[in-house]
Structure formats: C-alpha cells, structure tokens
Motif scaffolding. Structure first.
Motif, PDB file in Angstrom:
ATOM      1  N   GLY A 284      60.997  10.899  18.471  1.00  0.00           N
ATOM      2  CA  GLY A 284      59.559  10.671  18.442  1.00  0.00           C
ATOM      3  C   GLY A 284      59.096   9.490  17.626  1.00  0.00           C
TER       4      GLY A 284
ATOM      5  N   TYR B  22      61.699  17.368  17.695  1.00  0.00           N
ATOM      6  CA  TYR B  22      60.679  18.157  18.382  1.00  0.00           C
ATOM      7  C   TYR B  22      60.889  19.641  18.057  1.00  0.00           C
ATOM      8  CZ  TYR B  22      60.639  13.818  21.114  1.00  0.00           C
ATOM      9  OH  TYR B  22      60.602  12.513  21.512  1.00  0.00           O
TER      10      TYR B  22
ATOM     11  N   THR C 259      67.946  13.224  21.804  1.00  0.00           N
ATOM     12  CA  THR C 259      66.581  13.433  21.318  1.00  0.00           C
ATOM     13  C   THR C 259      66.529  13.500  19.793  1.00  0.00           C
ATOM     14  OG1 THR C 259      66.869  15.829  21.589  1.00  0.00           O
ATOM     15  CG2 THR C 259      65.788  14.636  23.386  1.00  0.00           C
TER      16      THR C 259
ATOM     17  N   LEU D  31      56.078  21.498  25.522  1.00  0.00           N
ATOM     18  CA  LEU D  31      57.395  21.406  26.146  1.00  0.00           C
ATOM     19  C   LEU D  31      57.379  22.270  27.388  1.00  0.00           C
ATOM     20  CD1 LEU D  31      60.398  20.433  25.964  1.00  0.00           C
ATOM     21  CD2 LEU D  31      60.870  22.594  24.791  1.00  0.00           C
TER      22      LEU D  31
ATOM     23  N   MET E  97      54.418  22.285  21.318  1.00  0.00           N
ATOM     24  CA  MET E  97      55.501  21.535  20.675  1.00  0.00           C
ATOM     25  C   MET E  97      54.912  20.659  19.583  1.00  0.00           C
ATOM     26  SD  MET E  97      58.214  18.907  22.501  1.00  0.00           S
ATOM     27  CE  MET E  97      56.896  17.760  22.989  1.00  0.00           C
TER      28      MET E  97
ATOM     29  N   SER F 138      55.604  10.530  27.889  1.00  0.00           N
ATOM     30  CA  SER F 138      56.260  11.755  28.350  1.00  0.00           C
ATOM     31  C   SER F 138      57.592  11.431  29.010  1.00  0.00           C
ATOM     32  CB  SER F 138      55.367  12.497  29.347  1.00  0.00           C
ATOM     33  OG  SER F 138      54.160  12.907  28.744  1.00  0.00           O
TER      34      SER F 138
ATOM     35  N   TYR G  87      58.968  16.876  28.104  1.00  0.00           N
ATOM     36  CA  TYR G  87      58.336  16.605  26.813  1.00  0.00           C
ATOM     37  C   TYR G  87      56.999  15.921  27.104  1.00  0.00           C
ATOM     38  CZ  TYR G  87      62.984  17.472  24.834  1.00  0.00           C
ATOM     39  OH  TYR G  87      64.194  18.031  24.471  1.00  0.00           O
ATOM     40  N   ASP G  88      55.924  16.700  27.059  1.00  0.00           N
ATOM     41  CA  ASP G  88      54.594  16.215  27.420  1.00  0.00           C
ATOM     42  C   ASP G  88      53.908  15.659  26.183  1.00  0.00           C
ATOM     43  OD1 ASP G  88      52.107  15.706  28.408  1.00  0.00           O
ATOM     44  OD2 ASP G  88      51.650  17.763  29.014  1.00  0.00           O
ATOM     45  N   ALA G  89      53.982  14.344  26.000  1.00  0.00           N
ATOM     46  CA  ALA G  89      53.455  13.724  24.786  1.00  0.00           C
ATOM     47  C   ALA G  89      51.951  13.893  24.665  1.00  0.00           C
ATOM     48  CB  ALA G  89      53.818  12.238  24.766  1.00  0.00           C
TER      49      ALA G  89
ATOM     50  N   SER H 237      61.317  13.667  30.795  1.00  0.00           N
ATOM     51  CA  SER H 237      61.995  14.929  31.072  1.00  0.00           C
ATOM     52  C   SER H 237      63.440  14.645  31.438  1.00  0.00           C
ATOM     53  CB  SER H 237      61.309  15.699  32.204  1.00  0.00           C
ATOM     54  OG  SER H 237      61.487  15.042  33.444  1.00  0.00           O
TER      55      SER H 237
END
Length: 433
Positions: free
Chosen positions: A232, A289, A111, A426, A279, A248, A419-421, A250
């Motif tokens: 990101g 992040y 990440t 988070l 986040m 998103s 990771y919920d964009a 995970s």
C-alpha cells in the motif's frame, strides 16, 4: 495427445488479453469487463510456469518455518518503523515487459512489499544470483532513466527507509537515487532507483514506472528475475498506477499442480458476484492490508469461538504460504479437523502439526472449511487445495488470543481476491481460476 495442463496453458495465452478465466474443466468463462489490464499468474513449480523451477517445492516443515520467519519480520517491521521488509516466499510469479523494446521479466508477486526490482546488467555472478532469463540491460532500452537524487520520488524512499543514499555516475557529475532493501529471509538487494516503461499487456504500457535496477544482491533468492510489489505504500505498482486503474487490483492464485491464474489492475465494472469485508492498513506499516475474522466452520458446523479472540485481525499476505491464527481459534480448528479426518493416520510431529499419511488411499474426503469475516462474509475455502499443503492442515498458531494473524496464499487458492482501494474493502469471488 497434449496433456490437459498444457491445453489449459495454451488457452490462457490465447484468451489472456480478453481477461478470461480458465476452469479446471478447460472451459473459458469471460470475466467482468475492466478498464484496466490483466496478466497471467502461475506458481513457479506449476505446469504453466514459463521456466518451471528445477528445485523441489518446499516440504510442509520448510514452508512452516519460512512462514513463521516472514510473519515475525512483518510484525517487527511494523513495530520498529519499516527497517526491513518481508521474506521472499510467495512463489507465485507474473511475466511483464520492461523497457523499450520490452524485455520479459518473471517477477515474484508480493502484497507484503512495495518497491519492485529486477537484476540489471552489467552484474557478474559475484554480485547477482543466477537467474534463468538474461539480466535486464538498461543500456539497450530507449526509455530507461535513473531517478535524480534530489527528486521527490527519491525522497519518498527515505520516508520508508529504502534509500541507500546517492551514488555518482562514472563521470562524477550527476547523482542518482540509490535504494536498498533487506528481506527477512536474508536476501539484500541494492542498486539505482530508476524510471522505465512497464508493459502489462498488449497496448497496456505504464510509461513512468519506478523500480529498482539491482546491481548487488546477497543471500538467498527465489530463482525469479526480481519482485513485483503490491503493498500500500507509494512505491508499489497499484499506487503508482492509481491514476490509470484507480488503485484497485485483484488476483487469483491457482493450485500448484494445475492451470493458471491472473493478476488484474483496476476493479471490475460489475462486482455483484463478490462478497466484501472492510479492509484497513495494519498499524503505521503503510504496506500491509488487514481484515477481521469473526468465525470458522468445519464440515458445515460453526465452531464455538469467542469473537474477542479475533480482535487483532488478519494480515492478507499472498507472499506467506500458511495462515496463522490466534491460539484458541487454531486449537478449535485443529481439533475439529482432526475429528473429521479420523479415518486417516496422523503423522507424528514434534510441533503438533496436523499431517496425514494418505498412502494406499485412493479416495480422500477432506471436510469443507469456511472463514467468516466482518459483515457476515463467509468464504468457503477450496477443497483440498485451500485447506491442505503437502498432506498437512495449512494453518499454524500466530500467538495469544487477540494477536494479529495472517491469511496465507494456500487459503486464497482459486478465489479472486479484489483489493478495492476506493471502497476500502476486500472482495472474494469463488472459483475464479
């Protein structure tokens, strides 16, 4: 009779396409339905690794040193505008298919990086480091194409200081987009930024995936075929596939000695069993992040720590092994943990680490450690896999109070990290692998 670990590995292969989670007891529990895709994820020293690494896992001292080097480089990268990227220390890998027909590639998951790359043929032992799998050969793929130098995709590398200029084809008439990445641990990779089909799972193919076809590497390597960037910035896998999976993703990192986890693109249709904390991006880094820690408890007792010392936040970094905390939270945690572990002998350390000699102890009781994040989200770390590494407390000091810290991959073990964009949060789900 087959070992329990082998049985778990076989189960994951059978049920992997159904996004199943395998518990330590060997049960198969369906995970929430997704619109995306999931792939198995393993530790490269674990029993389910495709080609288990022959080198020994890092000692705690080695892991701590590399963890600090990585943290220093992430901070320096943010301050000086992304001149380099992180060290390759995560050791969790996924196997994906690249090209048509698809060729398996074992990639280190990170990440803290954006651009994905693999070593490509033709590349001799002088220019490429040894890997267990055959090099990816773009000449054998019907869907491979180098990215043109003047394209917008190539220009996006320049904004992130990843561009190595334009290289000419053998006939000298067509320019190609070059990339270059320098990692904090000494590894340098460069080659042609390229377009290819990426197979995530049966029937799940990303037709135009941009990656680095590497023709020259220097420095240390992590014995994988390449790297999968989950940061990101535009070059990362989640951002490139945002039109398909919403940006998103995970993952669940399994303990080193057992089982298999997963990497999933797309958010679950039902997130009621997740706990979410806000986040954000870290500074102008564009890759990392950031979440905010507000408290720590040991053995069910909340430590008395002023919330202001957590103001710098924690960078969520699956490529970093050990978590880093500002001086006061680290000292409080260390003191409380040592008190709870007073029955076991400490190993003397020049760095004042908290390491134990468990020789002769058939049963070791490790206290529960919980982290509380913004929004009152409290996450119980897995015991002992999310607390200890090689018999040592897997935390270290990041710097003065208020300084930025890191949430390392030891503390993430067995948790699903979502990771919920779209929601900007988070999510944590316990006991996911």
């Amino acid at each position: 009779m087959a070992s329990p670990h082998l049985f778990l590995c076989i189960l994951l292969v059978v049920f992997g396409s159904y996004l199943s989670t395998i518990s330590a007891a060997g049960d198969v529990t369906p995970r929430p339905n997704r619109a995306g895709a999931a792939v198995p994820l393993v530790h490269r020293h674990g029993p389910c690794a495709k080609s288990p690494s022959t080198d020994k896992p890092s000692s705690f001292a080695e892991a701590l040193h590399r963890s600090r080097v990585r943290a220093d480089y992430i901070m320096s990268r943010a301050l000086r505008g992304r001149g380099t990227t992180t060290t390759m220390e995560g050791k969790y890998v996924v196997t994906l298919g690249l090209g048509t027909p698809a060729v398996e590639q074992v990639l280190l998951m990170d990440t803290g990086s954006d651009l994905s790359w693999v070593q490509c043929a033709p590349c001799n032992s002088t220019d490429c480091y040894p890997q267990k799998d055959p090099l990816f050969d773009p000449r054998k793929s019907s869907t491979y194409a180098p990215i043109p130098c003047g394209s917008n995709v190539c220009k996006s590398l320049q904004s992130n200081h990843l561009n190595n200029g334009c290289s000419m084809n053998g006939n000298g008439t067509q320019s190609q987009c070059g990339y270059r990445v320098e990692y904090g641990g000494g590894l340098k990779t460069r080659g042609v930024y390229s377009n290819e089909a990426l197979t995530l799972a049966p029937g799940e193919v990303v037709k135009d995936f941009h990656f680095g076809c590497a023709y020259k590497q220097r420095g240390a390597d992590d014995k994988s075929d390449g790297l999968l960037g989950l940061g990101g910035a535009p070059q990362s896998l989640p951002v490139q596939t945002s039109a398909l999976y919403g940006g998103s993703f995970s993952y669940c990192l399994p303990p080193v000695s057992s089982g298999t986890g997963f990497l999933a693109l797309g958010a679950p249709s039902n997130t009621s069993d997740f706990s979410f904390t806000p986040m954000t991006d870290f500074m102008d880094d564009g890759t990392s992040y950031l979440v905010k820690l507000t408290g720590i408890s040991v053995g069910g007792k909340q430590l008395r720590i002023p919330r202001k010392v957590f103001e710098g936040g924690l960078i969520v970094d699956c490529g970093n092994i050990i978590s880093h905390l500002p001086s006061t939270p680290y000292a409080k945690l260390r003191s409380a943990f040592r008190a709870a572990m007073a029955a076991y002998p400490l190993i003397p350390s020049d760095d004042d680490d908290t390491c134990y000699n468990f020789t002769g102890y058939s049963d070791v009781t490790v206290p529960k450690v919980a982290l509380t994040f913004t929004g009152g989200v409290t996450v119980d770390l897995d015991v002992p896999n999310g607390v200890l590494l090689d018999g040592c407390l897997a935390f270290t000091e990041s710097g003065s109070d208020g300084y930025v810290g890191f949430l390392g991959n030891v503390q993430m073990r067995t948790l699903e990290m979502l990771y919920d964009a779209r929601g900007g949060g988070l999510g944590f789900r316990a006991g996911a692998c």
